[in-house]
Design an enzyme around this catalytic site. Structure first.
Site, PDB file in Angstrom:
ATOM      1  N   ARG A  47     -14.780  -8.224  -6.420  1.00 35.53           N
ATOM      2  CA  ARG A  47     -13.370  -7.795  -6.515  1.00 35.53           C
ATOM      3  C   ARG A  47     -13.138  -7.150  -7.877  1.00 35.53           C
ATOM      4  O   ARG A  47     -12.469  -6.134  -8.005  1.00 35.53           O
ATOM      5  CB  ARG A  47     -12.413  -8.980  -6.293  1.00 35.53           C
ATOM      6  CG  ARG A  47     -10.970  -8.628  -6.628  1.00 35.53           C
ATOM      7  CD  ARG A  47      -9.928  -9.577  -6.056  1.00 35.53           C
ATOM      8  NE  ARG A  47     -10.287 -10.969  -6.076  1.00 35.53           N
ATOM      9  CZ  ARG A  47     -10.355 -11.733  -7.176  1.00 35.53           C
ATOM     10  NH1 ARG A  47     -10.087 -11.215  -8.358  1.00 35.53           N
ATOM     11  NH2 ARG A  47     -10.701 -12.993  -7.074  1.00 35.53           N
ATOM     12  N   TYR A  99       4.933  11.316   2.707  1.00 36.66           N
ATOM     13  CA  TYR A  99       4.286  10.588   3.796  1.00 36.66           C
ATOM     14  C   TYR A  99       5.161   9.404   4.214  1.00 36.66           C
ATOM     15  O   TYR A  99       5.636   8.642   3.365  1.00 36.66           O
ATOM     16  CB  TYR A  99       2.893  10.133   3.337  1.00 36.66           C
ATOM     17  CG  TYR A  99       2.245   9.192   4.324  1.00 36.66           C
ATOM     18  CD1 TYR A  99       2.092   9.552   5.663  1.00 36.66           C
ATOM     19  CD2 TYR A  99       1.790   7.944   3.932  1.00 36.66           C
ATOM     20  CE1 TYR A  99       1.513   8.683   6.576  1.00 36.66           C
ATOM     21  CE2 TYR A  99       1.203   7.067   4.838  1.00 36.66           C
ATOM     22  CZ  TYR A  99       1.076   7.442   6.160  1.00 36.66           C
ATOM     23  OH  TYR A  99       0.516   6.583   7.065  1.00 36.66           O
ATOM     24  N   ASP A 171       0.717  12.317  -5.971  1.00 43.50           N
ATOM     25  CA  ASP A 171      -0.126  12.078  -4.798  1.00 43.50           C
ATOM     26  C   ASP A 171      -0.832  13.399  -4.495  1.00 43.50           C
ATOM     27  O   ASP A 171      -0.214  14.362  -4.048  1.00 43.50           O
ATOM     28  CB  ASP A 171       0.759  11.621  -3.621  1.00 43.50           C
ATOM     29  CG  ASP A 171      -0.050  11.292  -2.375  1.00 43.50           C
ATOM     30  OD1 ASP A 171      -1.165  11.817  -2.227  1.00 43.50           O
ATOM     31  OD2 ASP A 171       0.458  10.512  -1.537  1.00 43.50           O
ATOM     32  N   LYS A 196      -8.721  10.841   3.521  1.00 40.54           N
ATOM     33  CA  LYS A 196      -8.502  12.213   3.974  1.00 40.54           C
ATOM     34  C   LYS A 196      -9.630  13.136   3.490  1.00 40.54           C
ATOM     35  O   LYS A 196     -10.767  12.925   3.832  1.00 40.54           O
ATOM     36  CB  LYS A 196      -7.114  12.662   3.513  1.00 40.54           C
ATOM     37  CG  LYS A 196      -6.003  11.648   3.857  1.00 40.54           C
ATOM     38  CD  LYS A 196      -5.849  11.495   5.343  1.00 40.54           C
ATOM     39  CE  LYS A 196      -4.929  10.424   5.865  1.00 40.54           C
ATOM     40  NZ  LYS A 196      -4.444   9.353   5.080  1.00 40.54           N
TER      41      LYS A 196
HETATM   42  O1  P1T Z   1      -3.621   5.941   5.117  1.00 37.80           O
HETATM   43  P1  P1T Z   1      -3.856   5.608   3.676  1.00 37.80           P
HETATM   44  O2  P1T Z   1      -5.272   5.805   3.223  1.00 37.80           O
HETATM   45  O3  P1T Z   1      -3.281   4.301   3.285  1.00 37.80           O
HETATM   46  O4  P1T Z   1      -3.052   6.714   2.807  1.00 37.80           O
HETATM   47  C1  P1T Z   1      -1.658   6.790   2.809  1.00 37.80           C
HETATM   48  C2  P1T Z   1      -1.219   8.196   2.469  1.00 37.80           C
HETATM   49  C3  P1T Z   1      -0.761   8.474   1.195  1.00 37.80           C
HETATM   50  N1  P1T Z   1      -0.368   9.721   0.838  1.00 37.80           N
HETATM   51  C4  P1T Z   1      -0.419  10.748   1.713  1.00 37.80           C
HETATM   52  C5  P1T Z   1       0.031  12.101   1.272  1.00 37.80           C
HETATM   53  C6  P1T Z   1      -0.880  10.533   3.006  1.00 37.80           C
HETATM   54  O5  P1T Z   1      -0.915  11.581   3.840  1.00 37.80           O
HETATM   55  C7  P1T Z   1      -1.280   9.234   3.411  1.00 37.80           C
HETATM   56  C8  P1T Z   1      -1.729   8.929   4.796  1.00 37.80           C
HETATM   57  N2  P1T Z   1      -1.344   9.906   5.725  1.00 37.80           N
HETATM   58  C9  P1T Z   1      -1.605   9.859   7.067  1.00 37.80           C
HETATM   59  C10 P1T Z   1      -2.242   8.849   7.683  1.00 37.80           C
HETATM   60  C11 P1T Z   1      -1.127  11.028   7.827  1.00 37.80           C
HETATM   61  O6  P1T Z   1      -1.550  11.256   8.965  1.00 37.80           O
HETATM   62  O7  P1T Z   1      -0.304  11.773   7.266  1.00 37.80           O
END
Ligand code: P1T
Length: 380
Positions: A47, A99, A171, A196
């Site tokens: 961790r 998001y 972000d 992503k």
């Molecule tokens: O899904 P996660 O890894 O927890 O990420 C969250 C997140 C944060 N910021 C942006 C700009 C994002 O697009 C996302 C996650 N987005 C999707 C799952 C989507 O389909 O837009």
């Protein structure tokens, strides 16, 4: 070192002192043997730190021109760690178009802990000033925004955050460090959903933060370890493998994204296309200034303007897969109003343009002819 070389080698010196493997070993272990009490080795418990995670953290820090990288179990876990820098009574100014999961975390979790969020249109950076007061501790920027592809001028916002001594977090999920590097524009924290483009193959859920300043890194490291939302070594290996081809994938995502944006713009059954590469996109000039290209995300509305018309299009697609998420090699199509942004109340999301007829495309790296033919047959 230039970006394309860094994507492969950045922060990867001496990754395997035991056997000099070229790729980082997956240290699938929760703990590490200690020689004697009080003699703390570099890694003692996974961790707190793990060599495979460290390899990914150093890679993303290098790509963002930062000093410290921190990996998390998801993008939202990375955002959550930033919010834990705050205290009850603090305020956050954030982009109104973002998001849906970030919005949900802000409003459904952190508002209950006494943190106030002001969702505003940041297209004119100067307008942010009026929302700042002595309780404002963080500005949260998403650019390009999900899903409306608005562009926020990070350098201009950084001028404001610095003059008020407020942290600025960006972000960078949609752009990736291939297209824009917010720390160089004055941001304090860069955040990623590594799920992503960084991972790039839709096979891992992970998040990351990158900072330059040591004291901020120490605070975030404390939170990472104390709260424990860390990714496993196998996921870090996959994300790192993805990062090594980020530059070639992004180049193709951008090329295909451009072709599709232009195809949609001239299609009779399409009302409006949201893509920052168009000359008439309201923030085209800022996009051109702060990004090296316009990315592979394209949103559009149908001419009919109804929920049914959008649903019909996404359901007819065959090469594009109807799915949440983005940034993988394969093309995905989503319906933000019922999928990624369903947690935002209808009146709120419609104010930012997330209407029922909006479709969001994550344009993959398949042959462009097949992608356009697929859209053509779906847009009947
Ligand atoms: O899904 P996660 O890894 O927890 O990420 C969250 C997140 C944060 N910021 C942006 C700009 C994002 O697009 C996302 C996650 N987005 C999707 C799952 C989507 O389909 O837009």
């Amino acid at each position: 070192m230039k970006f394309n070389t860094k994507a492969i080698h950045g922060g990867q010196e001496n990754i395997d002192p035991a056997y000099n493997s070229v790729m980082p070993p997956i240290y699938q272990t929760s703990t590490f043997k200690q020689d004697k009490i009080g003699n703390h080795p570099e890694f003692e418990y996974s961790r707190s730190g793990n060599p495979t995670r460290a390899a990914f953290e150093k890679s993303i820090a290098s790509l963002e021109n930062g000093t410290y990288g921190l990996a998390f179990g998801s993008g939202l876990a990375a955002i959550d760690a930033v919010l834990k820098l705050l205290k009850p009574g603090d305020e956050v100014v954030c982009t109104s178009d973002l998001y849906g999961g970030s919005y949900r975390l802000f409003t459904k979790i952190y508002e209950d802990f006494g943190i106030k969020f002001r969702f505003i249109d940041m297209s004119e950076a100067a307008k942010i000033e009026q929302y700042i007061n002595e309780d404002t501790k963080l500005i949260w920027v998403e650019t390009p925004t999900n899903p409306m592809m608005n562009i926020i001028d990070v350098q201009a916002v950084a001028g404001i955050s610095k003059s008020h001594k407020i942290l600025l977090a960006v972000d960078n999920t949609f752009a990736t460090p291939y297209l824009q590097r917010p720390l160089g524009l004055g941001a304090d924290i860069v955040m990623h959903s590594a799920t992503k483009y960084l991972g790039g193959h839709s096979d891992v859920v992970m998040g990351a933060l990158v900072v330059k300043e040591e004291s901020l890194a120490k605070k975030l490291y404390f939170i990472q370890n104390a709260s424990g939302a860390v990714p496993g070594p196998q996921d870090c290996f996959l994300a790192l493998r993805g990062v090594k081809t980020l530059h070639v994938r992004m180049q193709r995502h951008c090329e295909n994204g451009k072709s599709i944006a232009h195809f949609l713009k001239s299609h009779a059954n399409v009302e409006r296309v949201y893509w920052p590469g168009f000359d008439d996109h309201p923030s085209h000039q800022i996009a051109t200034k702060q990004m090296t290209d316009y990315g592979g995300m394209v949103s559009f509305t149908t001419k009919k303007g109804t929920m049914d018309s959008a649903v019909n299009v996404v359901e007819r697609l065959k090469v594009f897969t109807l799915a949440e998420s983005l940034g993988g090699v394969e093309s995905l199509a989503g319906h933000p109003a019922t999928m990624t942004h369903a947690s935002i109340p209808k009146e709120e999301r419609e104010k930012t343009g997330v209407v029922d007829s909006l479709i969001r495309l994550s344009v993959g790296i398949e042959d462009i002819d097949d992608l356009i033919a697929d859209l053509e047959q779906a847009l009947i």
